[in-house]
Design an enzyme around this catalytic site. Structure first.
Site, PDB file in Angstrom:
ATOM      1  N   LEU A  44      40.143  35.354  40.105  1.00 29.44           N
ATOM      2  CA  LEU A  44      41.435  35.820  40.042  1.00 29.44           C
ATOM      3  C   LEU A  44      41.270  36.933  40.041  1.00 29.44           C
ATOM      4  O   LEU A  44      39.998  37.382  41.331  1.00 29.44           O
ATOM      5  CB  LEU A  44      40.938  36.409  38.355  1.00 29.44           C
ATOM      6  CG  LEU A  44      42.111  34.768  37.615  1.00 29.44           C
ATOM      7  CD1 LEU A  44      41.558  35.851  35.773  1.00 29.44           C
ATOM      8  CD2 LEU A  44      42.626  34.352  37.575  1.00 29.44           C
ATOM      9  N   SER A  45      42.637  38.047  40.456  1.00 28.31           N
ATOM     10  CA  SER A  45      42.133  39.260  41.763  1.00 28.31           C
ATOM     11  C   SER A  45      41.055  40.278  40.434  1.00 28.31           C
ATOM     12  O   SER A  45      40.487  41.757  41.295  1.00 28.31           O
ATOM     13  CB  SER A  45      43.813  39.565  41.345  1.00 28.31           C
ATOM     14  OG  SER A  45      43.935  40.219  40.176  1.00 28.31           O
ATOM     15  N   GLU A  46      40.906  40.335  39.762  1.00 31.89           N
ATOM     16  CA  GLU A  46      40.101  41.263  38.623  1.00 31.89           C
ATOM     17  C   GLU A  46      39.609  40.111  38.345  1.00 31.89           C
ATOM     18  O   GLU A  46      40.184  39.793  36.641  1.00 31.89           O
ATOM     19  CB  GLU A  46      40.016  42.158  38.464  1.00 31.89           C
ATOM     20  CG  GLU A  46      39.851  43.477  39.243  1.00 31.89           C
ATOM     21  CD  GLU A  46      41.014  44.282  40.183  1.00 31.89           C
ATOM     22  OE1 GLU A  46      41.903  44.607  40.709  1.00 31.89           O
ATOM     23  OE2 GLU A  46      42.670  43.604  39.478  1.00 31.89           O
ATOM     24  N   THR A  47      38.404  40.530  37.394  1.00 26.73           N
ATOM     25  CA  THR A  47      37.406  40.157  36.223  1.00 26.73           C
ATOM     26  C   THR A  47      36.560  40.667  36.132  1.00 26.73           C
ATOM     27  O   THR A  47      35.927  41.545  36.529  1.00 26.73           O
ATOM     28  CB  THR A  47      36.490  39.216  37.081  1.00 26.73           C
ATOM     29  OG1 THR A  47      37.260  37.781  37.216  1.00 26.73           O
ATOM     30  CG2 THR A  47      35.734  38.980  35.287  1.00 26.73           C
ATOM     31  N   HIS A  76      45.580  46.947  36.526  1.00 27.85           N
ATOM     32  CA  HIS A  76      45.382  46.248  34.583  1.00 27.85           C
ATOM     33  C   HIS A  76      44.029  45.808  34.267  1.00 27.85           C
ATOM     34  O   HIS A  76      44.469  45.655  33.273  1.00 27.85           O
ATOM     35  CB  HIS A  76      46.312  44.943  35.547  1.00 27.85           C
ATOM     36  CG  HIS A  76      45.462  43.455  36.541  1.00 27.85           C
ATOM     37  ND1 HIS A  76      44.132  44.107  37.582  1.00 27.85           N
ATOM     38  CD2 HIS A  76      44.773  42.097  36.153  1.00 27.85           C
ATOM     39  CE1 HIS A  76      43.778  42.428  37.657  1.00 27.85           C
ATOM     40  NE2 HIS A  76      44.761  42.066  36.539  1.00 27.85           N
TER      41      HIS A  76
END
Length: 299
Positions: A44-47, A76
């Site tokens: 994902l774009s961030e974890t 986010h």
């Protein structure tokens, strides 16, 4: 080791919209290399990895990873993480102003929780670093070529420029929504012109929008972080305030950013700040998040 995780869609009020976020608990013993591998696995774009706070004034410490790198600040992840923590009982939702404080790479980030019938509904993050301009090497001609557009697709009055609130973005103002939708990032030119520079995250936007309640229509490309396109970028919306403050009148500002529409993941980001002598102060980024999944990660 078994780690509990949650997945939320952030900057949206419905599943399969906005920007998905993985939040992992119980990883206190993990090193950064293993966290990076887990973030690449989620892809994902961030974890986010939620860890015990180092300060008594903070709720939790968090580390934020894209599929390729750790970042000191993002938009986010704190919104989604704070709402999740609030829903799990990490703050008193009956308080006058419920708040979660997250320790990030840029420092403590305060996130105020808005409630509806006793339930955490939305979050508003106080951006810890005000926007600062960053040098960018692009000419107008190069900006158009980078996005596979013509010079007439660029905004006639506002030049490309870079800003940062801890993570730099290159802002490319375009003439309208149609130009933003047609934009196609040329990776060959990105590699040549932007990859070696700090402001290598590309943010085309227009003041024309599809939703009449929005004021900005945007997209964001970050190949250096392994993100082909991001559906909602709170850190970019935050730094965008630096540019907006140069063209907005003095006083209180409230902007709604629509993003992710071209990806089929529509998102809404709420941006507020005060404009004083062409600079943005008292900057916040806000939005909602919905739970999508939870489970156990075996490491």
């Amino acid at each position: 080791m078994k780690l509990q995780y949650h997945v939320l869609d952030v900057f949206t009020d419905r599943i399969f919209g906005g920007n998905p976020l993985a939040v992992v608990f119980g990883g206190d013993a993990l090193d950064g290399a293993l966290m990076q591998q887990i973030a690449a696995e989620f892809n994902l774009s961030e974890t986010v990895f939620v860890l015990p706070a180092g300060s008594p004034t903070a709720t939790r410490r968090v580390r934020i990873f894209t599929p390729r790198a750790e970042v000191p600040f993002a938009g986010h992840p704190p919104i989604g993480t704070a709402l999740l923590l609030a829903r799990l009982g990490a703050c008193d939702l009956a308080a006058e102003h419920p708040q979660i404080v997250l320790e990030e790479g840029v420092g403590p980030v305060a996130v105020r929780i808005s409630c509806d019938n006793g339930q955490a509904r939305a979050a508003q993050m106080a951006v810890p670093q005000l926007p600062e301009p960053v040098a960018s090497p692009l000419t107008l001609k190069q900006a158009a070529e980078l996005l596979s557009l013509q010079s007439g697709d660029l905004h006639p009055d506002i030049r490309p420029q870079a800003w940062s609130c801890g993570l730099p973005f290159l802002y490319l103002p375009l003439a309208g929504v149609a130009a933003v939708q047609r934009a196609r990032l040329r990776l060959d030119l990105w590699q040549q012109w932007l990859a070696p520079t700090p402001a290598c995250n590309v943010y085309p936007f227009s003041f024309e929008t599809l939703d009449r309640d929005a004021q900005i229509h945007s997209r964001m490309f970050a190949p250096g972080f392994g993100i082909v396109e991001d559906p909602a970028t709170g850190s970019a919306a935050a730094a965008l305030a630096g540019l907006l403050a140069t063209v907005a009148p003095s006083g209180a500002q409230r902007w709604r950013v629509e993003q992710g529409i071209e990806m089929g993941r529509p998102a809404r980001i709420e941006l507020t700040f005060r404009c004083i002598q062409g600079k943005a102060v008292d900057l916040t980024v806000g939005g909602t998040a919905v739970p999508v999944a939870e489970g156990i990660l075996t490491v």
